[in-house]
Every structure is written in structure tokens, then in C-alpha cells.
Design a protein around this motif. Sequence first.
Motif, PDB file in Angstrom:
ATOM      1  N   VAL A 111     -34.768 -15.101 -17.878  1.00  0.00           N
ATOM      2  CA  VAL A 111     -34.628 -13.899 -17.322  1.00  0.00           C
ATOM      3  C   VAL A 111     -34.158 -13.848 -15.815  1.00  0.00           C
TER       4      VAL A 111
ATOM      5  N   LYS B 261     -42.929  -5.535 -18.536  1.00  0.00           N
ATOM      6  CA  LYS B 261     -41.839  -6.188 -19.680  1.00  0.00           C
ATOM      7  C   LYS B 261     -40.648  -6.507 -19.135  1.00  0.00           C
ATOM      8  N   VAL B 262     -39.954  -7.453 -19.894  1.00  0.00           N
ATOM      9  CA  VAL B 262     -38.744  -7.965 -19.487  1.00  0.00           C
ATOM     10  C   VAL B 262     -37.618  -6.724 -19.313  1.00  0.00           C
ATOM     11  N   ARG B 263     -37.935  -5.903 -20.141  1.00  0.00           N
ATOM     12  CA  ARG B 263     -36.630  -4.687 -20.228  1.00  0.00           C
ATOM     13  C   ARG B 263     -36.931  -3.921 -18.811  1.00  0.00           C
TER      14      ARG B 263
ATOM     15  N   GLN C 216     -30.884 -11.519 -14.568  1.00  0.00           N
ATOM     16  CA  GLN C 216     -31.066 -10.450 -13.511  1.00  0.00           C
ATOM     17  C   GLN C 216     -30.027 -10.885 -12.213  1.00  0.00           C
TER      18      GLN C 216
ATOM     19  N   ALA D 229     -28.817 -11.272 -22.632  1.00  0.00           N
ATOM     20  CA  ALA D 229     -30.021 -11.567 -23.364  1.00  0.00           C
ATOM     21  C   ALA D 229     -30.017 -12.223 -24.812  1.00  0.00           C
TER      22      ALA D 229
ATOM     23  N   THR E 262     -26.484  -6.745 -19.689  1.00  0.00           N
ATOM     24  CA  THR E 262     -27.664  -7.116 -19.740  1.00  0.00           C
ATOM     25  C   THR E 262     -28.161  -7.556 -21.337  1.00  0.00           C
ATOM     26  N   LYS E 263     -27.793  -6.588 -22.119  1.00  0.00           N
ATOM     27  CA  LYS E 263     -28.032  -6.805 -23.351  1.00  0.00           C
ATOM     28  C   LYS E 263     -27.271  -8.172 -24.053  1.00  0.00           C
TER      29      LYS E 263
ATOM     30  N   PHE F 292     -35.678  -5.462 -15.928  1.00  0.00           N
ATOM     31  CA  PHE F 292     -34.265  -5.328 -15.802  1.00  0.00           C
ATOM     32  C   PHE F 292     -33.928  -3.999 -15.419  1.00  0.00           C
TER      33      PHE F 292
ATOM     34  N   ASP G 289     -36.175 -11.930 -25.564  1.00  0.00           N
ATOM     35  CA  ASP G 289     -37.022 -11.004 -25.874  1.00  0.00           C
ATOM     36  C   ASP G 289     -37.181  -9.846 -24.876  1.00  0.00           C
ATOM     37  N   MET G 290     -36.436  -8.850 -24.904  1.00  0.00           N
ATOM     38  CA  MET G 290     -36.771  -7.783 -23.966  1.00  0.00           C
ATOM     39  C   MET G 290     -37.879  -6.953 -23.814  1.00  0.00           C
ATOM     40  N   GLU G 291     -38.484  -7.170 -24.953  1.00  0.00           N
ATOM     41  CA  GLU G 291     -39.900  -6.286 -25.256  1.00  0.00           C
ATOM     42  C   GLU G 291     -41.182  -7.008 -24.743  1.00  0.00           C
TER      43      GLU G 291
END
Length: 295
Positions: free
Chosen positions: A138, A92-94, A142, A116, A112-113, A97, A122-124
Motif C-alpha cells: 500500500v 479502507k485501502v481505497r 501511495q 493495485a 492507482t488501480k 488512496f 485488495d482496495m476494499e
Amino acid sequence: MNVIETRNLTKYYRDIRGIENLNLSVKEGEIFGFIGPNGAGKSTTIRTLLNFIFPTSGSAKVMGLDIVKDNKEIKKLIGYIPSEVHYYDDMKVRDLFQYSAKFYEQKFEEKTKRLAEIFEVDMEKNISDLSFGNKKKVAIIQALHHSPKLLILDEPTSGLDPLMQNRFFEVLKEENNHGTTIFFSSHVLNEVQKLCHRVAIIKDGKIIEVEEIEKLRKRNYKKVTIELEKSNMDLTIKLDGITDFSADNNLLKFLFSGDVKQLLNYIYEINPQNFWVEEPSLEEIFMHYYEKEEK
């Protein structure tokens, strides 16, 4: 202080030239453009600076550290956005990170938040579900979330739509205002004009010249094509600012850096069948200038 400094940096792939005797310096706090046509050696330079590939000869320092001997320390201080982005698809993206954050000693969840939200990531989501453009966003987050002292960008806007490109440039300016030095490799002239303080052009693996961006803006070249109703090879254009003139049957082509009003008046007077005014390619504008300087 020079954040990047190379001395006769050379990379050959067996008998194939990558870069040759490259001498370059980037000052602390600069946004430095590194430009040239595809295949000129831009990515080879970056990959050598990052120690992804080893130099054949010569040397380079990043923030005073040797790119080969001190490459682990260098990587803690930089952010990097590659031209092509590849990740583990099942993450997942989260998770990506969080994994990336473990390489650094500080915490930066809030940044990071915020990034985003700016780039609408969408970090999920799973990496496998992301488009090329979203994977590039992404990569941007990063590269930025640990507030690097040096940011190295290799064609960073490929895959981004115009809205995200504008947001990206605003974020880069903000990072630069906070002290981050930016090394921006691109073949898109407009991006370089918007962002950079100085620019170097590379051709055939060699630095041709380093130029201040203000001087580049003042040239303001336009690529002009005029289609006449019939062939007129004897037509002489008496306008200041015309270079690289050519006539091919009923087509007249040239680069123009003079008074636009005079150009439009002239076009009106000769009553063409059609005409085009375009932004010249990066290679056209720079190769013209430096070939002229060499002469």
C-alpha cells in the motif's frame, strides 16, 4: 541538474551523532543507492531531507528547493516509502488512496488501480486486516500513484516476498524510464547491484565514498570458508584475488575476487572436510575496499 544536494549536512540528537558533514549529490534521472550497515545514518539522512527532523547544521536542497524553507513545495514533488509503515487502522485501502490523492492537483485513479493489480492489493480491505507485507505494498502504491519527480525509498523491500520484490523493481525501472529520479536506501547489496547506477556508502554518519555500480559489479567478491580435516596453520593459499585471509584452527576464511575455476580446483586439491562460498555482507565488501583505499 542535481535533484538532491547536501552541503555539510549534520544532525545530532543532543550528544549522539546522527550524520556529520554529509556532502552528497544525486543527478536528475539517476537511480542512486545509499547503503551502509544498520545505524550508519541512512534513515537520519532521509528524515532530514524530508524535513521530518531539523538539521543541526549544514544545508540541503531537493530539486533546487531548500529542505527547511520550501518543504511544503518539496513534498508535492516527491514520493516516499518508509522502512516501517503505519496507517489509521479503521480506514479502507481505497479511502486511504483517495485521502492521499487530495494533496495533489491531478487525478490518478487509473494508475492507482493499475498498481493495485500489479501488487495484488485488495482496495476494499481495512488497513487493520493487512499483513506487514501488504501494508508495505500500500505504501508503494501511495508513493507512486502521483508520478513523483523524486522517489525516496528507505529499506522499501522489507516485508515483500521475492515475487513482489521483482515486480517492485520492474515498476521502479518503468518509473525511472519516465524520468523519475530514485534515491534507494538499503543494506542489501543484491538489491543495489540490480537497480542502481551509482552508490554511496555511509559509515558512522559520514559518506566514505561514491562509486559507480559497474565498478562494484566487477569486484564480484565471494566469502569463502574452508574446513580442513585437521589444523594446518602453515597452509599458504597461492591464488590471485584473495584478501582478508585468516586461519583459525582448521577453518580458513577469506574474501575472493579471482577466477572461480581456479578456486574450485584448489579446494579439490586440498581435500577439505567441508567448504562454503557465500555472498559477503555489504559491510564486509565495502569496509574491506575502503579500508584498503585509506591504507
